[in-house]
Write a protein that holds these residues in place. Structure first.
Motif, PDB file in Angstrom:
ATOM      1  N   ASN A 123       0.865  -1.181   0.000  1.00  0.00           N
ATOM      2  CA  ASN A 123       0.000   0.000   0.000  1.00  0.00           C
ATOM      3  C   ASN A 123       0.902   1.231   0.000  1.00  0.00           C
ATOM      4  OD1 ASN A 123      -1.895   1.993   0.347  1.00  0.00           O
ATOM      5  ND2 ASN A 123      -2.812   1.125   2.187  1.00  0.00           N
ATOM      6  N   VAL A 124       1.434   1.552  -1.166  1.00  0.00           N
ATOM      7  CA  VAL A 124       2.399   2.649  -1.270  1.00  0.00           C
ATOM      8  C   VAL A 124       1.758   3.981  -0.924  1.00  0.00           C
ATOM      9  CG1 VAL A 124       3.964   3.877  -2.824  1.00  0.00           C
ATOM     10  CG2 VAL A 124       3.711   1.390  -3.026  1.00  0.00           C
ATOM     11  N   SER A 125       0.518   4.187  -1.344  1.00  0.00           N
ATOM     12  CA  SER A 125      -0.151   5.479  -1.153  1.00  0.00           C
ATOM     13  C   SER A 125      -0.608   5.710   0.279  1.00  0.00           C
ATOM     14  CB  SER A 125      -1.354   5.592  -2.088  1.00  0.00           C
ATOM     15  OG  SER A 125      -2.340   4.614  -1.750  1.00  0.00           O
ATOM     16  N   THR A 163      -6.907   9.047  -8.985  1.00  0.00           N
ATOM     17  CA  THR A 163      -6.761  10.488  -9.142  1.00  0.00           C
ATOM     18  C   THR A 163      -6.326  10.800 -10.563  1.00  0.00           C
ATOM     19  OG1 THR A 163      -5.517  12.437  -8.401  1.00  0.00           O
ATOM     20  CG2 THR A 163      -4.383  10.327  -8.296  1.00  0.00           C
ATOM     21  N   GLU A 164      -6.598  12.006 -11.008  1.00  0.00           N
ATOM     22  CA  GLU A 164      -6.125  12.447 -12.319  1.00  0.00           C
ATOM     23  C   GLU A 164      -4.757  13.115 -12.226  1.00  0.00           C
ATOM     24  OE1 GLU A 164      -9.069  14.830 -14.195  1.00  0.00           O
ATOM     25  OE2 GLU A 164     -10.580  13.232 -14.261  1.00  0.00           O
ATOM     26  N   ASN A 165      -4.219  13.197 -11.020  1.00  0.00           N
ATOM     27  CA  ASN A 165      -2.914  13.827 -10.814  1.00  0.00           C
ATOM     28  C   ASN A 165      -1.814  12.840 -11.198  1.00  0.00           C
ATOM     29  OD1 ASN A 165      -0.469  14.853  -9.705  1.00  0.00           O
ATOM     30  ND2 ASN A 165      -1.630  16.109  -8.269  1.00  0.00           N
ATOM     31  N   GLU A 166      -1.260  13.018 -12.378  1.00  0.00           N
ATOM     32  CA  GLU A 166      -0.276  12.073 -12.894  1.00  0.00           C
ATOM     33  C   GLU A 166       0.972  12.017 -12.021  1.00  0.00           C
ATOM     34  OE1 GLU A 166       2.623  11.760 -16.750  1.00  0.00           O
ATOM     35  OE2 GLU A 166       0.509  12.237 -17.139  1.00  0.00           O
ATOM     36  N   ALA A 167       1.342  13.125 -11.414  1.00  0.00           N
ATOM     37  CA  ALA A 167       2.548  13.151 -10.586  1.00  0.00           C
ATOM     38  C   ALA A 167       2.405  12.224  -9.379  1.00  0.00           C
ATOM     39  CB  ALA A 167       2.835  14.579 -10.121  1.00  0.00           C
ATOM     40  N   ILE A 168       1.222  12.199  -8.789  1.00  0.00           N
ATOM     41  CA  ILE A 168       0.980  11.320  -7.641  1.00  0.00           C
ATOM     42  C   ILE A 168       1.037   9.864  -8.070  1.00  0.00           C
ATOM     43  CG2 ILE A 168      -0.765  10.582  -5.964  1.00  0.00           C
ATOM     44  CD1 ILE A 168      -1.687  13.499  -5.813  1.00  0.00           C
ATOM     45  N   ILE A 169       0.368   9.541  -9.175  1.00  0.00           N
ATOM     46  CA  ILE A 169       0.366   8.164  -9.685  1.00  0.00           C
ATOM     47  C   ILE A 169       1.785   7.719 -10.004  1.00  0.00           C
ATOM     48  CG2 ILE A 169      -0.401   6.678 -11.576  1.00  0.00           C
ATOM     49  CD1 ILE A 169      -2.885   8.516 -11.789  1.00  0.00           C
ATOM     50  N   ARG A 170       2.522   8.570 -10.679  1.00  0.00           N
ATOM     51  CA  ARG A 170       3.890   8.224 -11.072  1.00  0.00           C
ATOM     52  C   ARG A 170       4.776   8.007  -9.849  1.00  0.00           C
ATOM     53  NH1 ARG A 170       6.034   8.387 -15.949  1.00  0.00           N
ATOM     54  NH2 ARG A 170       4.321   9.671 -16.780  1.00  0.00           N
ATOM     55  N   SER A 171       4.584   8.828  -8.836  1.00  0.00           N
ATOM     56  CA  SER A 171       5.373   8.699  -7.610  1.00  0.00           C
ATOM     57  C   SER A 171       5.150   7.346  -6.934  1.00  0.00           C
ATOM     58  CB  SER A 171       5.025   9.832  -6.646  1.00  0.00           C
ATOM     59  OG  SER A 171       5.683   9.669  -5.414  1.00  0.00           O
ATOM     60  N   VAL A 172       3.893   6.882  -6.917  1.00  0.00           N
ATOM     61  CA  VAL A 172       3.567   5.582  -6.317  1.00  0.00           C
ATOM     62  C   VAL A 172       4.269   4.459  -7.069  1.00  0.00           C
ATOM     63  CG1 VAL A 172       1.691   3.908  -6.004  1.00  0.00           C
ATOM     64  CG2 VAL A 172       1.390   6.285  -5.269  1.00  0.00           C
ATOM     65  N   PHE A 173       4.177   4.484  -8.384  1.00  0.00           N
ATOM     66  CA  PHE A 173       4.794   3.429  -9.184  1.00  0.00           C
ATOM     67  C   PHE A 173       6.324   3.476  -9.098  1.00  0.00           C
ATOM     68  CE2 PHE A 173       0.841   3.547 -12.128  1.00  0.00           C
ATOM     69  CZ  PHE A 173       0.177   2.683 -11.275  1.00  0.00           C
ATOM     70  N   LYS A 174       6.876   4.659  -9.084  1.00  0.00           N
ATOM     71  CA  LYS A 174       8.331   4.800  -8.981  1.00  0.00           C
ATOM     72  C   LYS A 174       8.826   4.265  -7.638  1.00  0.00           C
ATOM     73  CE  LYS A 174       9.874   8.650 -10.588  1.00  0.00           C
ATOM     74  NZ  LYS A 174      10.572   8.282 -11.847  1.00  0.00           N
ATOM     75  N   SER A 175       8.074   4.523  -6.573  1.00  0.00           N
ATOM     76  CA  SER A 175       8.453   4.036  -5.246  1.00  0.00           C
ATOM     77  C   SER A 175       8.447   2.515  -5.203  1.00  0.00           C
ATOM     78  CB  SER A 175       7.499   4.593  -4.182  1.00  0.00           C
ATOM     79  OG  SER A 175       7.622   5.989  -4.068  1.00  0.00           O
ATOM     80  N   LEU A 176       7.445   1.893  -5.846  1.00  0.00           N
ATOM     81  CA  LEU A 176       7.388   0.431  -5.856  1.00  0.00           C
ATOM     82  C   LEU A 176       8.557  -0.142  -6.648  1.00  0.00           C
ATOM     83  CD1 LEU A 176       5.434  -1.755  -4.682  1.00  0.00           C
ATOM     84  CD2 LEU A 176       4.681  -2.098  -7.024  1.00  0.00           C
ATOM     85  N   LYS A 177       8.908   0.492  -7.748  1.00  0.00           N
ATOM     86  CA  LYS A 177      10.052   0.034  -8.546  1.00  0.00           C
ATOM     87  C   LYS A 177      11.342   0.079  -7.724  1.00  0.00           C
ATOM     88  CE  LYS A 177      12.608  -1.135 -12.056  1.00  0.00           C
ATOM     89  NZ  LYS A 177      12.630  -2.531 -12.557  1.00  0.00           N
ATOM     90  N   ASN A 202      -6.951   2.799 -16.052  1.00  0.00           N
ATOM     91  CA  ASN A 202      -6.792   4.249 -16.141  1.00  0.00           C
ATOM     92  C   ASN A 202      -5.355   4.731 -15.945  1.00  0.00           C
ATOM     93  OD1 ASN A 202      -6.908   3.384 -13.504  1.00  0.00           O
ATOM     94  ND2 ASN A 202      -7.836   5.271 -12.731  1.00  0.00           N
ATOM     95  N   ASP A 203      -4.409   3.804 -15.672  1.00  0.00           N
ATOM     96  CA  ASP A 203      -3.051   4.288 -15.415  1.00  0.00           C
ATOM     97  C   ASP A 203      -1.952   3.330 -15.898  1.00  0.00           C
ATOM     98  OD1 ASP A 203      -3.140   2.265 -13.485  1.00  0.00           O
ATOM     99  OD2 ASP A 203      -3.459   3.647 -11.811  1.00  0.00           O
ATOM    100  N   TYR A 204      -2.307   2.374 -16.765  1.00  0.00           N
ATOM    101  CA  TYR A 204      -1.311   1.371 -17.159  1.00  0.00           C
ATOM    102  C   TYR A 204      -0.154   1.967 -17.949  1.00  0.00           C
ATOM    103  CZ  TYR A 204      -3.728   1.303 -21.714  1.00  0.00           C
ATOM    104  OH  TYR A 204      -4.291   1.652 -22.915  1.00  0.00           O
ATOM    105  N   GLU A 205      -0.398   3.051 -18.693  1.00  0.00           N
ATOM    106  CA  GLU A 205       0.685   3.654 -19.465  1.00  0.00           C
ATOM    107  C   GLU A 205       1.764   4.230 -18.548  1.00  0.00           C
ATOM    108  OE1 GLU A 205      -1.338   5.854 -23.084  1.00  0.00           O
ATOM    109  OE2 GLU A 205      -2.756   5.534 -21.443  1.00  0.00           O
ATOM    110  N   ILE A 206       1.336   4.892 -17.490  1.00  0.00           N
ATOM    111  CA  ILE A 206       2.294   5.437 -16.525  1.00  0.00           C
ATOM    112  C   ILE A 206       3.037   4.301 -15.840  1.00  0.00           C
ATOM    113  CG2 ILE A 206       2.565   6.876 -14.462  1.00  0.00           C
ATOM    114  CD1 ILE A 206      -0.071   8.242 -15.207  1.00  0.00           C
ATOM    115  N   ALA A 207       2.302   3.246 -15.495  1.00  0.00           N
ATOM    116  CA  ALA A 207       2.917   2.093 -14.833  1.00  0.00           C
ATOM    117  C   ALA A 207       4.009   1.477 -15.703  1.00  0.00           C
ATOM    118  CB  ALA A 207       1.859   1.052 -14.493  1.00  0.00           C
ATOM    119  N   ILE A 208       3.746   1.363 -16.995  1.00  0.00           N
ATOM    120  CA  ILE A 208       4.737   0.797 -17.917  1.00  0.00           C
ATOM    121  C   ILE A 208       5.970   1.689 -17.993  1.00  0.00           C
ATOM    122  CG2 ILE A 208       5.190   0.331 -20.363  1.00  0.00           C
ATOM    123  CD1 ILE A 208       2.241  -0.692 -20.487  1.00  0.00           C
TER     124      ILE A 208
END
Length: 234
Positions: A123-125, A163-177, A202-208
């Motif tokens: 639960n990164v977020s 959320t539609e805030n891409e920076a927040i989504i990206r931060s979560v995925f980057k932290s998991l990586k 809704n966020d698979y592109e950012i995840a990739i």
């Protein structure tokens, strides 16, 4: 309802674009078609177009579909698994995406006939509505799993905030990586931890772009029971 093949072509094009941005190969990413909200007939359509990795989140949905689909798919259990239901499903699946407590690990090891490939859910977020360990808990948790011979930690799994805030989504995925790389560097034989299960409709592109190797796509790919393609889990 839109045809799965058309949805798949659109998703693959978006995935290719995300891979180009990140300098990755599309072949390194597996699509899990999340079929939890659709019928067995719709699930068979997915298999016919080559989507053989299927995701279910309830024992009943999983077992009902397997009666007709049998061994024609690779099965991913992507929902929270109650300890008392482990016996029903653990020998029917290829991957578990929601290992998050020792009591569950104990029951899996007790009931499994062979090794089970597991993702530790994180639960990164920090949202109360999400299951999973905090990032700080993950390494100590994985170190405790060495005593369970039937459990193999192939990677980590998370869900980003809605959320539609891409920076927040990206931060979560980057932290998991970053966490995945830290664990992989330990060289645990029972926990190679090379995979990342993250990214949904809704966020698979950012995840990739941030390193996902498995993306769990439901509504944008196979739809829902109602035939709509609303945003949501999967």
């Amino acid at each position: 309802m839109n045809s799965i093949i058309n949805n798949l072509h659109d998703i693959q094009k978006r995935m290719e674009d995300a891979c180009k941005k990140a300098g990755r190969k599309l072949s390194d990413i597996t699509i899990i078609a999340v079929t939890k909200q659709v019928s067995t007939a719709r699930t068979k359509e997915a298999i016919e177009v080559g989507l053989t990795h299927l995701g279910e989140n309830r024992p009943e949905g999983l077992l009902d579909k397997q009666v007709e689909i049998k061994n024609n798919a690779t099965w991913h259990y992507i929902g929270s698994l109650q300890t008392r239901k482990v016996r029903k499903v653990i020998n029917q699946i290829d991957y578990l995406h929601s290992l998050d407590r020792i009591s569950l690990a104990e029951e899996i090891d007790k009931r499994a006939d062979s090794n089970v490939d597991c993702f530790v859910q994180v639960n990164v977020s920090g949202e109360d509505s999400k299951h999973g360990l905090t990032p700080e808990e993950v390494l100590p948790f994985i170190e405790q799993l060495s005593i369970f011979p039937h459990i193999r930690i192939v990677g980590l799994m998370t869900m980003a905030p809605n959320t539609e805030n891409e920076a927040i989504i990206r931060s979560v995925f980057k932290s998991l990586k970053n966490l995945q790389l830290e664990i992989a560097s330990k060289g645990y034989s029972y926990a190679p931890c090379t995979e990342l299960s993250m990214g949904m409709s809704n966020d698979y592109e950012i995840a990739i772009e941030e390193g996902a190797t498995f993306v769990r796509i439901g509504t944008a790919l196979v739809g829902t029971k109602e035939g709509t393609f609303n945003e949501g889990e999967g």
